[in-house]
Design an enzyme around this catalytic site. Structure first.
Site, short mmCIF file in Angstrom:
data_model
loop_
_atom_site.label_atom_id
_atom_site.label_comp_id
_atom_site.label_asym_id
_atom_site.label_seq_id
_atom_site.Cartn_x
_atom_site.Cartn_y
_atom_site.Cartn_z
N SER A 19 0.82 -1.21 0.00
CA SER A 19 0.00 0.00 0.00
C SER A 19 0.86 1.27 0.00
O SER A 19 0.61 2.20 -0.78
CB SER A 19 -0.92 0.00 1.22
OG SER A 19 -1.80 -1.08 1.19
N LYS A 197 6.78 3.88 17.25
CA LYS A 197 5.36 4.25 17.30
C LYS A 197 4.47 3.07 16.91
O LYS A 197 3.32 2.98 17.35
CB LYS A 197 5.09 5.48 16.43
CG LYS A 197 5.52 5.36 14.97
CD LYS A 197 4.45 4.82 14.06
CE LYS A 197 4.92 4.77 12.63
NZ LYS A 197 3.90 4.21 11.71
#
Length: 335
Positions: A19, A197
């Site tokens: 993606s 993260k």
């Protein structure tokens, strides 16, 4: 500035077909007449040629096949390019690189991989294994989901390189009406933040899956930001680093809260009782934080930073600890 990026008619190539790779190809097509594209599966190439879309990943993006030189041969694509953008899930990166036989000499490397190659960042891998000087390595990061780039929603990216002039040049190749690109020089901080993260987004997902509410999640994300900052300052201190800017805090927030976050989704499934294997199979996409969790666990043994949230995620994913118990124990350490 690096002379490679000063050349006219630079040839860009994308290595990877997921993606995020598809979204970056979409951005590059705003500036490049022709783009090389390594796609591992010939069936995906055939679909792009026929449907003008990468129907497996980010099918909303309309592509122009006549402007794409697609091949399943990584050496063919690398050989012809001046600037190589690597955008492969970190779990598969070393396997793909094992197929590379042509030289990377004279090429500019851009990493769009938010993970590690073993216990190295991707920039460290190219520098230490392939001998690419850091002034020919760039990193792209930021709070930017591929799905929103595909929908042309306003997004922000940061391009980092050792020389600010190289970072600025990279910005020019990707910026467009719906993407603002900002230059930086903190390669280490941006790469580690991009990996960390994802771990913290898994923690947020686990909490959500266990039924914790927004009040707790706000404290968890705040504590994650402090933990990330402590690690960056201990491992790669940089007085110019502004952790409140988008590739640090911004990326953490969007990955921890967004509906598009694979890592949060993966964590939520774990919190709801899925095994790691079953969650991976059902998602059919890579949650980078799973692999980053183990890498950071090893890397932090060199620095000894207090990282209770990262350790909690590692305990759940790799030590088969009960999520509800681990999260309850973690909650007593947050403030």
């Amino acid at each position: 500035m690096d002379t490679i990026l000063e050349k006219r008619n630079l040839k860009f190539a994308m290595v990877g077909s997921g993606s995020w790779a598809t979204a970056l190809v979409k951005l590059l097509m705003n500036h490049q007449k022709k783009i090389g594209w390594f796609i591992r599966d010939q069936k995906n190439i055939d679909r792009v040629m026929k449907n003008r879309r990468n129907k497996v990943y980010l099918s909303s993006v309309i592509l122009e096949p006549d402007r794409l030189h697609m091949s399943t041969d990584i050496n063919e694509i690398v050989q012809e390019a001046d600037v190589l953008v690597f955008c492969i899930p970190s779990a598969y990166f070393l396997g793909v690189m094992d197929r590379l036989t042509v030289s990377l000499d004279g090429k500019f490397i851009v990493s769009a991989i938010k993970g590690f190659a073993g216990d190295r960042t991707i920039a460290e891998y190219f520098n230490q294994v392939h001998g690419i000087p850091y002034d020919r390595i760039g990193v792209v990061s930021g709070p930017c989901h591929a799905e929103e780039v595909g929908m042309e929603r306003l997004s922000y990216l940061t391009f980092t390189s050792k020389h600010i002039s190289s970072a600025k040049a990279l910005c020019d190749f990707f910026e467009c009406d719906y993407v603002k690109a900002m230059p930086g020089t903190d390669i280490y901080g941006v790469e580690y933040s991009a990996a960390l993260k994802n771990i913290y987004a898994i923690a947020a997902g686990i909490a959500h899956g266990l039924g914790y509410g927004d009040n707790f999640l706000s404290v968890l994300i705040t504590s994650s930001f402090k933990e990330m900052t402590d690690f960056l300052n201990a491992s790669h201190p940089d007085k110019k680093r502004n952790v409140l800017s988008s590739p640090y805090l911004g990326d953490l927030l969007v990955t921890g809260y967004s509906q598009f976050s694979r890592n949060r989704t993966f964590g939520s499934m774990i919190g709801k009782g899925y095994s790691v294997k079953n969650a991976q199979v059902e998602m059919n996409m890579v949650a980078e934080g799973y692999y980053a969790s183990d890498a950071i666990n090893r890397i932090n043994k060199r620095f000894g930073v207090d990282m209770p949230i990262a350790e909690a995620v590692h305990d759940i994913l790799y030590e088969d600890r009960y999520p509800a118990y681990v999260m309850k124990r973690l909650s007593d350490k947050l403030y």
